[in-house]
Design a protein around this motif. Structure first.
Motif, PDB file in Angstrom:
ATOM      1  N   LYS A 165       0.831  -1.204   0.000  1.00 31.98           N
ATOM      2  CA  LYS A 165       0.000   0.000   0.000  1.00 31.98           C
ATOM      3  C   LYS A 165       0.868   1.258   0.000  1.00 31.98           C
ATOM      4  N   ASN A 166       1.976   1.212   0.753  1.00 33.16           N
ATOM      5  CA  ASN A 166       2.838   2.385   0.884  1.00 33.16           C
ATOM      6  C   ASN A 166       4.023   2.373  -0.082  1.00 33.16           C
ATOM      7  N   LYS A 167       3.987   1.424  -1.042  1.00 34.30           N
ATOM      8  CA  LYS A 167       5.011   1.339  -2.094  1.00 34.30           C
ATOM      9  C   LYS A 167       6.426   1.226  -1.516  1.00 34.30           C
ATOM     10  N   ILE A 168       6.544   0.359  -0.504  1.00 32.64           N
ATOM     11  CA  ILE A 168       7.835   0.098   0.124  1.00 32.64           C
ATOM     12  C   ILE A 168       8.392  -1.203  -0.435  1.00 32.64           C
ATOM     13  N   ASP A 169       9.614  -1.190  -0.935  1.00 30.03           N
ATOM     14  CA  ASP A 169      10.247  -2.404  -1.442  1.00 30.03           C
ATOM     15  C   ASP A 169      10.727  -3.264  -0.276  1.00 30.03           C
ATOM     16  N   VAL A 170      10.362  -4.539  -0.280  1.00 28.22           N
ATOM     17  CA  VAL A 170      10.825  -5.486   0.741  1.00 28.22           C
ATOM     18  C   VAL A 170      11.930  -6.335   0.134  1.00 28.22           C
ATOM     19  N   ILE A 171      13.103  -6.265   0.728  1.00 24.61           N
ATOM     20  CA  ILE A 171      14.255  -7.028   0.246  1.00 24.61           C
ATOM     21  C   ILE A 171      14.512  -8.157   1.244  1.00 24.61           C
ATOM     22  N   LYS A 172      14.263  -9.391   0.810  1.00 24.88           N
ATOM     23  CA  LYS A 172      14.401 -10.549   1.692  1.00 24.88           C
ATOM     24  C   LYS A 172      15.862 -10.985   1.766  1.00 24.88           C
ATOM     25  N   GLY A 173      16.333 -11.195   3.003  1.00 20.44           N
ATOM     26  CA  GLY A 173      17.695 -11.661   3.194  1.00 20.44           C
ATOM     27  C   GLY A 173      18.322 -11.035   4.427  1.00 20.44           C
ATOM     28  N   THR A 174      19.566 -11.422   4.684  1.00 20.18           N
ATOM     29  CA  THR A 174      20.316 -10.911   5.834  1.00 20.18           C
ATOM     30  C   THR A 174      21.142  -9.705   5.407  1.00 20.18           C
ATOM     31  N   GLY A 175      20.910  -8.586   6.049  1.00 19.93           N
ATOM     32  CA  GLY A 175      21.600  -7.354   5.681  1.00 19.93           C
ATOM     33  C   GLY A 175      22.844  -7.109   6.513  1.00 19.93           C
ATOM     34  N   LYS A 176      23.858  -6.550   5.861  1.00 19.53           N
ATOM     35  CA  LYS A 176      25.076  -6.145   6.559  1.00 19.53           C
ATOM     36  C   LYS A 176      25.445  -4.742   6.112  1.00 19.53           C
ATOM     37  N   LEU A 177      25.736  -3.891   7.092  1.00 15.46           N
ATOM     38  CA  LEU A 177      26.056  -2.498   6.809  1.00 15.46           C
ATOM     39  C   LEU A 177      27.418  -2.368   6.158  1.00 15.46           C
ATOM     40  N   LEU A 178      27.485  -1.436   5.214  1.00 16.09           N
ATOM     41  CA  LEU A 178      28.745  -1.089   4.565  1.00 16.09           C
ATOM     42  C   LEU A 178      28.964   0.419   4.695  1.00 16.09           C
ATOM     43  N   PRO A 179      30.208   0.878   4.615  1.00 16.52           N
ATOM     44  CA  PRO A 179      30.438   2.329   4.592  1.00 16.52           C
ATOM     45  C   PRO A 179      29.765   2.959   3.379  1.00 16.52           C
ATOM     46  N   GLY A 180      29.529   4.262   3.465  1.00 17.72           N
ATOM     47  CA  GLY A 180      28.919   4.963   2.330  1.00 17.72           C
ATOM     48  C   GLY A 180      27.424   4.802   2.251  1.00 17.72           C
ATOM     49  N   LYS A 181      26.773   4.573   3.397  1.00 19.21           N
ATOM     50  CA  LYS A 181      25.312   4.394   3.464  1.00 19.21           C
ATOM     51  C   LYS A 181      24.822   3.295   2.520  1.00 19.21           C
ATOM     52  N   LYS A 182      25.477   2.145   2.631  1.00 17.93           N
ATOM     53  CA  LYS A 182      25.112   0.992   1.812  1.00 17.93           C
ATOM     54  C   LYS A 182      24.853  -0.237   2.685  1.00 17.93           C
ATOM     55  N   ILE A 183      24.079  -1.155   2.146  1.00 17.57           N
ATOM     56  CA  ILE A 183      23.810  -2.448   2.797  1.00 17.57           C
ATOM     57  C   ILE A 183      23.963  -3.532   1.743  1.00 17.57           C
ATOM     58  N   VAL A 184      24.672  -4.611   2.106  1.00 12.10           N
ATOM     59  CA  VAL A 184      24.716  -5.772   1.233  1.00 12.10           C
ATOM     60  C   VAL A 184      23.759  -6.810   1.818  1.00 12.10           C
ATOM     61  N   VAL A 185      22.859  -7.337   0.992  1.00 13.22           N
ATOM     62  CA  VAL A 185      21.835  -8.284   1.441  1.00 13.22           C
ATOM     63  C   VAL A 185      22.109  -9.646   0.819  1.00 13.22           C
ATOM     64  N   THR A 186      22.202 -10.670   1.680  1.00 16.90           N
ATOM     65  CA  THR A 186      22.427 -12.040   1.225  1.00 16.90           C
ATOM     66  C   THR A 186      21.141 -12.834   1.393  1.00 16.90           C
ATOM     67  N   ASP A 187      20.604 -13.370   0.290  1.00 16.63           N
ATOM     68  CA  ASP A 187      19.348 -14.104   0.377  1.00 16.63           C
ATOM     69  C   ASP A 187      19.584 -15.557   0.771  1.00 16.63           C
ATOM     70  N   ALA A 188      18.498 -16.340   0.841  1.00 17.17           N
ATOM     71  CA  ALA A 188      18.575 -17.731   1.310  1.00 17.17           C
ATOM     72  C   ALA A 188      19.445 -18.603   0.413  1.00 17.17           C
ATOM     73  N   ASP A 189      19.601 -18.218  -0.847  1.00 17.08           N
ATOM     74  CA  ASP A 189      20.424 -18.995  -1.785  1.00 17.08           C
ATOM     75  C   ASP A 189      21.871 -18.524  -1.833  1.00 17.08           C
ATOM     76  N   GLY A 190      22.204 -17.537  -0.997  1.00 12.67           N
ATOM     77  CA  GLY A 190      23.574 -17.031  -0.975  1.00 12.67           C
ATOM     78  C   GLY A 190      23.839 -15.915  -1.965  1.00 12.67           C
ATOM     79  N   LYS A 191      22.820 -15.508  -2.731  1.00 13.21           N
ATOM     80  CA  LYS A 191      22.981 -14.428  -3.692  1.00 13.21           C
ATOM     81  C   LYS A 191      23.006 -13.091  -2.959  1.00 13.21           C
ATOM     82  N   THR A 192      23.918 -12.198  -3.368  1.00 14.23           N
ATOM     83  CA  THR A 192      24.039 -10.907  -2.698  1.00 14.23           C
ATOM     84  C   THR A 192      23.545  -9.766  -3.582  1.00 14.23           C
TER      85      THR A 192
END
Length: 463
Positions: free
Chosen positions: A102-129
Motif C-alpha cells: 500500500k505504501n510502495k515500500i520495497d521489501v528485500i528478503k535476506g540478511t543485511g550487513k552495513l557497509l560504509p557509504g550508506k550501503k547495505i549488502v543483502v544475502t538471500d537464502a540462496d547465498g545471492k548478494t
C-alpha cells in the motif's frame, strides 16, 4: 539500487519507520531476513496475547459456576491453542505485507550487513548478494533475542526461551520459569491456567521487580492463591538435563533446593541483535550491547540511525514505533519533539494484568519529592464486583507541592486498556484536583482512577 531510506529490520520499529518515511514522500526499502513484523508480531507481543486469551477463556469456563452457568467436561486443547496463536501471528504478518504494498515500500528478503557509504549488502537464502544504497539514511532496527545465561544454556527442548514456549509440541506437566519480568509471569500464568505445575524463580526480592512494590506483592499473593510456587531472592545455579526431565538446583536464602520438572523456561531478559551486522566496519559506536544515539537516533556516523531494542531505553514495541517515527520525521526535515522516556507505559498481560507509567512510590521518594498517594481497590468497584474481577487496585502518586501526577500503577482486569488515560493526563500536565473533577462513567473499572486521585486528597467517596 538506491533509495532515500533503507530500514534494516521489520519489527514494530522498522516497519513503522518505513511507512512513515513513505508517507513523507521518501523512496523506502526494508530489509528482513525472516517474517515481516519481526519478533513482536511473529514470536512476541501478538501470539503471546493470543495464547493468554485462550487461557482466559479456559479460566472463565472453569469458573462458569461463579456466574450461574454449569459447564461440564471442558478440556484444554494445547495444540489447538498453539495453532490459533500461530494463525493470529500469520494474519498480522500478512497485514504488514499489505501495508508495505500500500505504501510502495520495497521489501528485500535476506540478511543485511552495513557497509560504509550508506550501503547495505543483502544475502538471500540462496547465498545471492545484492547491494543497496541510501541517499538520506539507513535506519538500523534489528531488535533483540532471548538472553542466554552461561549456567542456563538453552537447548530448545528442555531448557527453552520464549520462542519455544509458544510452540511446544505438547503441554509440560511441570515447568520452572527463571525470571519474573513480563515474559516470565505471562507464560507462568498461561501454563498454570492449563494445569501445568509452575514454579517461578526470581533473583530479586519481588516478582515483576520493575513494578511498584505493592503491585508486586499483590501479584505474588494472587499467583500463590492460584497454586503457583514463588521463589524470590533465589537463583538457578544449574540444570541437569541428562535424565528424562530437568533437575534444577536453586540457591535460596535458606540454602540449596532441588526441583524436578519437565521443562525450564529461561525468561531472564533479552540481548540485542548487533553482532555481525557491520557496525564495526562502518565505525558505529556501541556501549554495553547498545548502539549509542542522540535524541533523534543519529549514531556517531552521519547517515546511520538506530532505533528500538538496540538503543538505550525500554525494550518495548510501542517505544520502537515512536522512535522510528521521530527518527524519520527528523531525517525528512521536520522538527519532532524528542521522546519523553519518563512517560512510557509498561504492560504485563498475565491475569490479573499489570500496567504502569512514571515513578513508583519508592522512586518518587528517592528523587526527593514530597508525595501524596491515593489507592483504590477494585474490591470497592461496582463494575469489578459485577464482572467477578475484584482482585487488584489503582495507585496514583502525586507531587504534594504542585499536584503533578508522578506515577500511576494498576493491577487488575483490563488495566492495560486503562493506563493510556494516565499517560495522556501526565502528557497534558493535569493536576490531581483536575483529575478528581474529570467525570468518569459509571459503572466502569476506570472510575477507580478518579477514586484513587480523590483518595490522595482525602476526598474519596466509595471507601
Amino acid at each position: 539500487m538506491s533509495y532515500d531510506i533503507i530500514v534494516l529490520g521489520s519489527g514494530p520499529g522498522g516497519y513503522v519507520a518505513a511507512i512513515r518515511a513513505s508517507q513523507l514522500g521518501l523512496k523506502t526499502a526494508i530489509v528482513e531476513r525472516e517474517s515481516l513484523g519481526g519478533i513482536c508480531l511473529n514470536w512476541g507481543c501478538i501470539p503471546t496475547k493470543a495464547l493468554l486469551k485462550s487461557a482466559n477463556v479456559f479460566e472463565y469456563i472453569n469458573h462458569a459456576s461463579d456466574y450461574g452457568i454449569n459447564v461440564k467436561g471442558a478440556e484444554a486443547d494445547f495444540e489447538g491453542m498453539i495453532k490459533r496463536s500461530r494463525g493470529v501471528a500469520e494474519g498480522m504478518s500478512n497485514g504488514i505485507q499489505f501495508l508495505m504494498k500500500k505504501n510502495k515500500i520495497d521489501v528485500i528478503k535476506g540478511t543485511g550487513k552495513l557497509l560504509p557509504g550508506k550501503k547495505i549488502v543483502v544475502t538471500d537464502a540462496d547465498g545471492k548478494t545484492t547491494e543497496v544504497a541510501a541517499l538520506k539514511g539507513i535506519i538500523i532496527a534489528t531488535g533483540a533475542r532471548s538472553r542466554q545465561l552461561p549456567n542456563l544454556p538453552q537447548d530448545g527442548k528442555k531448557v527453552i526461551g520464549y520462542r519455544e514456549a509458544m510452540s511446544l509440541p505438547k503441554q509440560p506437566k511441570s515447568l520452572v520459569v527463571v525470571g519474573s519480568g513480563a515474559i516470565g509471569v505471562e507464560f507462568a500464568y498461561f501454563y498454570h491456567s492449563l494445569g501445568t505445575d509452575v514454579t517461578i524463580v526470581e533473583f530479586m526480592p519481588n516478582i515483576v521487580p520493575v513494578e511498584d512494590e505493592e503491585v508486586s506483592k499483590q501479584l505474588e499473593r494472587t499467583f500463590k492463591k492460584k497454586g503457583m510456587k514463588i521463589m524470590t531472592n533465589s537463583s538457578v545455579e544449574a540444570v541437569d538435563t541428562s535424565g528424562k526431565g530437568c533437575v534444577v538446583k536453586v540457591k535460596t536464602a535458606k540454602g540449596e533446593e532441588t526441583i524436578e520438572c519437565d521443562v525450564v523456561l529461561s525468561a531472564v531478559g533479552i540481548e540485542t541483535n548487533i553482532q555481525g551486522i557491520g557496525l564495526e566496519d562502518v565505525g558505529i559506536a556501541t556501549d554495553k550491547g547498545k548502539v549509542l544515539v542522540n535524541d533523534y537516533y543519529q549514531t556517531n556516523i552521519p547517515g546511520y540511525y538506530a532505533i528500538g531494542d538496540i538503543v538505550p531505553g525500554p525494550a518495548l514495541a510501542h517505544v520502537a514505533s515512536a522512535e522510528g517515527i521521530i527518527c524519520v520525521e527528523k531525517i525528512a526535515g521536520h522538527s519532532p519533539e524528542a521522546l519523553d522516556y519518563g512517560n512510557i507505559p509498561g504492560c504485563t498481560y498475565c491475569s490479573p494484568e499489570i500496567a504502569s507509567v512514571g515513578y513508583t512510590e519508592k522512586a518518587a521518594k528517592d528523587a526527593g519529592f514530597d508525595i501524596k498517594v491515593g489507592k483504590f481497590p477494585f474490591s470497592a468497584s461496582g463494575k469489578a464486583s459485577a464482572a467477578g474481577a475484584k482482585d487488584g487496585f489503582v495507585k496514583l502518586i502525586f507531587d504534594a507541592k504542585y499536584g503533578e501526577l508522578l506515577g500511576g500503577h494498576m493491577i487488575g482486569a483490563n488495566v492495560t486498556e486503562m493506563i493510556a488515560e494516565i499517560v495522556a493526563v501526565r502528557k497534558l500536565e493535569v493536576t490531581g484536583h483536575e483529575l478528581i473533577k474529570t467525570v468518569h462513567p459509571h459503572p466502569t473499572m476506570s472510575e477507580a482512577v478518579m477514586e484513587a486521585a480523590a483518595a490522595a486528597y482525602d476526598e474519596v467517596i466509595h471507601l
